[in-house]
Every structure is written in structure tokens, then in C-alpha cells.
Enzyme design. Structure first.
Site, short mmCIF file in Angstrom:
data_model
loop_
_atom_site.label_atom_id
_atom_site.label_comp_id
_atom_site.label_asym_id
_atom_site.label_seq_id
_atom_site.Cartn_x
_atom_site.Cartn_y
_atom_site.Cartn_z
N HIS A 157 -22.12 6.17 72.40
CA HIS A 157 -22.64 4.77 72.31
C HIS A 157 -21.54 3.79 72.11
CE1 HIS A 157 -27.14 5.54 72.08
NE2 HIS A 157 -26.83 6.60 71.85
N ASP A 365 -16.81 -3.35 71.79
CA ASP A 365 -18.26 -3.12 71.67
C ASP A 365 -18.72 -2.12 72.62
OD1 ASP A 365 -20.58 -2.76 70.46
OD2 ASP A 365 -21.04 -5.23 70.48
C1 GDG Z 1 -24.17 0.46 68.91
C2 GDG Z 1 -23.01 0.30 69.50
C3 GDG Z 1 -24.61 -0.28 71.53
C4 GDG Z 1 -29.59 -6.98 64.24
N1 GDG Z 1 -30.16 -8.04 63.38
C5 GDG Z 1 -31.46 -7.51 63.19
C6 GDG Z 1 -31.73 -6.52 64.17
N2 GDG Z 1 -30.81 -6.40 64.74
C7 GDG Z 1 -30.74 -5.36 65.98
C8 GDG Z 1 -30.44 -5.83 67.13
C9 GDG Z 1 -29.86 -4.86 68.05
C10 GDG Z 1 -29.32 -4.14 67.14
O1 GDG Z 1 -29.42 -4.31 65.86
C11 GDG Z 1 -27.77 -3.90 67.19
O2 GDG Z 1 -27.43 -3.47 68.46
P1 GDG Z 1 -25.90 -3.52 69.02
O3 GDG Z 1 -26.19 -2.81 70.43
O4 GDG Z 1 -25.82 -5.15 69.17
O5 GDG Z 1 -24.87 -2.85 68.05
P2 GDG Z 1 -24.61 -1.61 66.99
O6 GDG Z 1 -25.66 -1.40 66.09
O7 GDG Z 1 -23.12 -1.54 66.81
O8 GDG Z 1 -24.99 -0.51 68.41
C12 GDG Z 1 -23.38 -0.97 70.63
C13 GDG Z 1 -25.62 0.04 70.59
O9 GDG Z 1 -25.13 1.25 69.85
C14 GDG Z 1 -26.68 1.00 71.74
O10 GDG Z 1 -26.15 1.95 72.42
O11 GDG Z 1 -24.72 -1.25 72.35
O12 GDG Z 1 -22.19 -1.07 71.23
O13 GDG Z 1 -21.92 -0.31 68.69
O14 GDG Z 1 -31.15 -3.98 68.73
O15 GDG Z 1 -31.92 -6.60 67.65
N3 GDG Z 1 -32.92 -6.11 64.35
C15 GDG Z 1 -34.00 -6.52 63.49
N4 GDG Z 1 -33.66 -7.53 62.39
C16 GDG Z 1 -32.52 -8.10 62.50
O16 GDG Z 1 -32.12 -8.84 61.47
N5 GDG Z 1 -35.09 -6.08 63.41
#
Ligand code: GDG
Length: 471
Positions: A157, A365
């Protein structure tokens, strides 16, 4: 029909689709498993005083969760250690934060063996095993060592690091070699795949073909890119809930004349939050006539709070938000609101929709699902603008975003102005193109493409899997 076994460090509460605390991997896997059904194995999040425990099962609907407790030492050395203080910073090109502790790598292997033993206790001959992320790179090899001959895939990821940095890891060749335990290895982007292939080309002088097959001493590894995504229809549904309508209304009330810039990130140094605050600060400095016409709402989800760097970052951001508000704030205008509480996914959908622009500015990222969620949650008649770091994996697909270099605060400040001033027809054109991309390349498509390649019978077999361990 073959059963799907998903394995990741943690398992999420799959039955609470509104869970506020799950990261990107958990959200994606919960979505994929709900469609497919199967078993999801991972650490329970609990620490045990009696060593690593056997899996504890619970089943609701079509998904069985299998959770393992880990010993105190393993939580410290495998999770807080090798995963979060070695592989995560290194793969995000932060060698300055990377710990090269030998004991961490030993616990990492131990826990991967614990996971392998757990899978052996319930795996059936037809099951397809799908291993997730950097915590579990050697799991495929450990499963092969136990004689498990099922189809096993691996998906990373986070980004694959540049070779020059990756080889600083004492275990670099062992990690790469262990990937030969898998039938298929997936990366987020073509860029990651290129970096991975560069390791073979330059470090090992290995043969590769255009299909993604890598040959090494008669063994074969199939590596391809599968950009992860979201299901846009789910986001559209969430946008229509009462909670979304409430958060939308509360965001807009009193802000009729003020553009809302939004950030939603885990509090992690890879997400470039200090750079974002610095760029916003620069925007306020350079464009004084814009003060009072825009505000930044940054939602920061605390994570990995037992790791020191993360505690320091949380404090730095609080202090910086205070400085910006102290310097520029007025009785009737707070330039930066920084919240660390979590929101339900439905409330978040309303927050996305109410924003005029979303600032997604990571330094590095794997993909970044926030960028895709923001696009999917927009009102087609009046969509917001996505500002996207060129260093997010999502930049490979969302080419109609306004790109920023998060290291360049002047350019990012100018991009904020561009977003604020963007005419409706340009916003609509850019949004439509990005929405179409996300619709074509959804989470369901990601899962189906990976599974189809993993189950593909025509693919050449690795000649002798047992030997992988003996290398
Ligand atoms: C890893 C990789 C890759 C955030 N704040 C709240 C909330 N979130 C949710 C978002 C989103 C998730 O968290 C964050 O996803 P990201 O993809 O932006 O980042 P990572 O957590 O670092 O994920 C990344 C991912 O894995 C998938 O392969 O894209 O590059 O680092 O879904 O919505 N959700 C809620 N409340 C919040 O306050 N419900």
C-alpha cells in the site's frame, strides 16, 4: 467457490461502515471483503503477557474476523519497531528517521511466522490468500515453508523506495527474495513498479519481461501495478445521509463569503502537514487582500502515538496552527481550524462536499484515498478543486487536479489562489474527468483485477516453491 483470506497487520470493524478511526488500508479492505466474503486475519491490537496468541474467530454475515494477540516485545519491536520505525520511514524516503535495529528485524520475522502458523490452522486447499502491506512482506515465504501451496498474492500500500535508499536496509536482499514466495506482487503505481524493477536490473542484473515477470535463478516473480481506489457510489450515498447534510450545513453557515480549504490527513510526517501550514502561512503573507476571504480547516487523525516522531509532529502542528491564528486572526475570522477528533464517514462526506478546495499535499504517499474521496463527494453542479501533491500515487491517475510541489511554498500558495479563483466551467471540466477516472478504476475494479491475475491459471508457475526458503 474458493474462499478469500485477507491478511493485514490490523483488521477493522468491517460491520461498522461508518467507523471513524480506520486508515486507508482498512477502509479499502473492508470494502473489498464485504463484496467477496471470506476471512480477515490480523493483530487484535491487544498485548498479551503469554506470547503471541492463537487466532480468535468471530463471524458476521459473510466475513469471519480472525484476530491474534501479540506479545509485548513483539508489539514494541515488530509494530512500533520494524514496521513503523524502519520500513515506513525508509519506504517514505525518510532515512533520517529510519531505525536500523537488528532486534526489530528478528521480531518482524517472528511475527510473520506467528501469522503463518495461524493461517495454517484454518486454511483450506482452495483458499486464495491475499497479504497486505509492508508489515507482512515475508509472510508468503513463511507460508511456503509450512508447505502451503495455495495461491498467495501480496499488495504493497505504500511506495516502493528508490534503490539507493532501499539498499541502506541490512535486510534488503532477504526482503526482496522473500517476495518470491508470492504468485503475484502488486504495487500502487507504475512509478513504484519501475523502482522495484530497477532494484533487479541494477542490483541483481536480472532478466525481466514486459508482462512483469522477473526471473532469478530459475524462480519467477510476477509484479504489476494496481492503483487502489474507492467506490464512488458509496461516497455519493454517504453524501446523501442526514449526518452529511448536517456537517455540510454547519461548515457553510457563517461562511457564505469565505472559501473553505480542507485538509484530511492522518497525522504522519509523510503527509506533509507542516509544509501545508507553511504554504498557507505564505499565502496569507503574500496575498493580504485575501485575508478573511478563505480559511483552512485541517482534520488531523492521530496515529501511531506511541512512536516519538508522531508525538512531536502532533505538538508541532498545534503550535503552528496557534502561531498562524495569532498572527493573522481577527475577531470575525479564524484563518486555520485544526481538529484532531475523528468524524464518521457520513459526516466526512458532507465536509468534503462543503469544501471549495481540498489540499492533499503529502511529501510521499502510496496512493492517497482522501484525494479520491473528495472528488467522489462533490456536487457535479458546483464541484470543489483538488490541489494534489505530485508525490502522491494518486497523481498518476488524477491528472486534472491542480498539481503542487509541497516543498515549494510559493508555488503552493499560488495554487491556492488558482483554486479560489477557478471559474465554474473549469472546475466542472476538471472534476468530470477525475470522477470518470475514479468510476472506471474503482475499488471493486482494483480487487477484481488483482484477483483475476492471482487466480490466472495460464501464468507460469514458480518452479520449486519450497526452495525459496532455503535460499
Ligand atoms: C495507506 C497509504 C494508501 C481520515 N480522517 C478521517 C477518516 N479518514 C480516512 C479517510 C481515508 C483514510 O482515512 C486515509 O487514507 P489515505 O489513503 O489517505 O492514507 P493512509 O491511511 O496513509 O493509507 C496510502 C492507503 O493506505 C490505501 O492503500 O492510499 O497511500 O499510506 O479513507 O477517509 N475517516 C473517518 N473520519 C476521519 O476523521 N471516518
Amino acid at each position: 467457490m474458493p474462499r478469500l483470506i485477507v491478511v493485514s497487520n490490523r483488521v477493522a470493524d468491517i460491520h461498522s461502515s461508518n467507523a471513524a478511526s480506520s486508515g486507508g488500508l482498512a477502509m479499502a479492505m473492508a470494502g473489498a471483503l464485504k463484496e467477496e466474503g471470506g476471512v480477515w486475519l490480523g493483530w487484535s491490537g491487544e498485548t498479551s503477557d503469554d506470547g503471541d496468541g492463537p487466532p480468535q474467530f468471530s463471524t458476521v454475515d459473510n466475513v469471519t474476523l480472525a484476530k491474534i494477540d501479540l506479545s509485548r516485545q513483539h508489539v514494541e519491536e515488530y509494530y512500533n519497531g520494524y514496521a513503523n520505525r524502519t520500513l515506513w520511514p525508509l519506504f517514505h524516503h525518510r532515512t533520517d528517521l529510519t531505525s536500523y535495529e537488528q532486534s526489530f528485524s528478528e521480531s518482524y520475522l517472528d511475527v510473520n511466522r506467528t501469522f503463518a502458523q495461524a493461517i495454517r490452522s484454518f486454511v483450506k486447499p482452495d483458499d486464495v490468500i491475499w497479504v497486505q502491506d509492508y508489515h507482512l512482506i515475508p509472510l508468503g515465504r513463511e507460508l511456503r515453508a509450512l508447505g502451503i501451496d495455495n495461491r498467495i498474492g501480496f499488495f504493497l500500500h505504500i511506495p516502493w523506495p528508490a534503490r539507493e535508499l532501499f539498499v541502506t536496509l541490512p535486510q534488503h536482499s532477504d526482503l526482496v527474495w522473500s517476495l518470491f514466495g508470492y504468485d503475484l506482487v502488486g504495487f500502487q503505481t507504475e512509478k513504484d513498479l519501475t523502482a522495484f524493477r530497477d532494484y533487479f536490473q541494477t542490483e541483481l542484473k536480472t532478466q525481466q519481461d514486459d508482462e512483469g515477470l522477473i526471473d532469478l535463478f530459475g524462480r519467477r516473480l510476477l509484479a504489476r501495478s494496481y492503483p487502489i481506489s474507492i467506490n464512488p457510489s458509496e461516497m455519493a450515498e454517504l453524501s446523501n445521509t442526514e449526518a452529511a447534510a448536517n456537517s455540510f450545513r454547519r461548515m457553510r453557515e457563517g461562511n457564505e463569503e469565505c472559501k473553505i480549504l480542507l485538509g484530511v490527513d492522518r497525522i504522519d510526517y509523510s503527509k506533509g502537514l507542516p509544509n501545508k501550514f507553511a504554504a498557507y502561512n505564505r499565502f496569507l503573507e503574500r496575498f493580504p487582500e485575501r485575508r478573511g476571504t478563505a480559511k483552512l480547516l485541517q482534520i488531523g487523525q492521530p496515529s501511531r502515538s506511541l512512536v516519538e516522531e508522531y508525538q512531536d509532529l502532533g505538538e508541532e502542528l498545534m503550535a503552528e496552527a496557534g502561531r498562524i491564528n495569532g498572527r493573522f486572526g481577527r475577531l470575525d475570522w479564524t484563518p486555520l481550524s485544526y481538529h484532531t477528533q475523528s468524524y464518521g464517514r457520513d459526516a466526512l462526506a458532507g465536509i468534503y462536499r462543503a469544501a471549495d478546495a481540498c489540499l492533499v499535499t503529502p511529501l510521499r504517499d502510496g496512493m492517497n484515498l482522501v484525494a479520491k474521496e473528495f472528488v467522489a463527494a462533490q456536487d457535479p453542479a458546483d464541484p470543489g478543486v483538488l490541489l494534489l501533491s505530485r508525490f502522491a500515487g494518486a497523481a498518476e491517475q488524477l491528472t486534472e487536479a491542480v498539481f503542487v510541489n509541497p516543498y515549494d511554498k510559493e508555488q503552493t500558495a499560488e495554487a491556492i489562489v488558482q483554486a479560489i479563483d477557478m471559474p465554474l466551467d473549469e472546475r466542472q471540466d476538471r472534476w468530470r474527468a477525475m470522477f470518470d477516472t475514479i468510476s472506471r478504476s474503482s475499488l471493486t475494479a482494483w480487487k477484481n483485477n488483482f484477483m483475476a491475475d492471482l487466480k490466472n491459471e495460464d501464468r507460469p508457475e514458480t518452479p520449486d516453491r519450497a526452495e525459496i526458503y532455503a535460499f
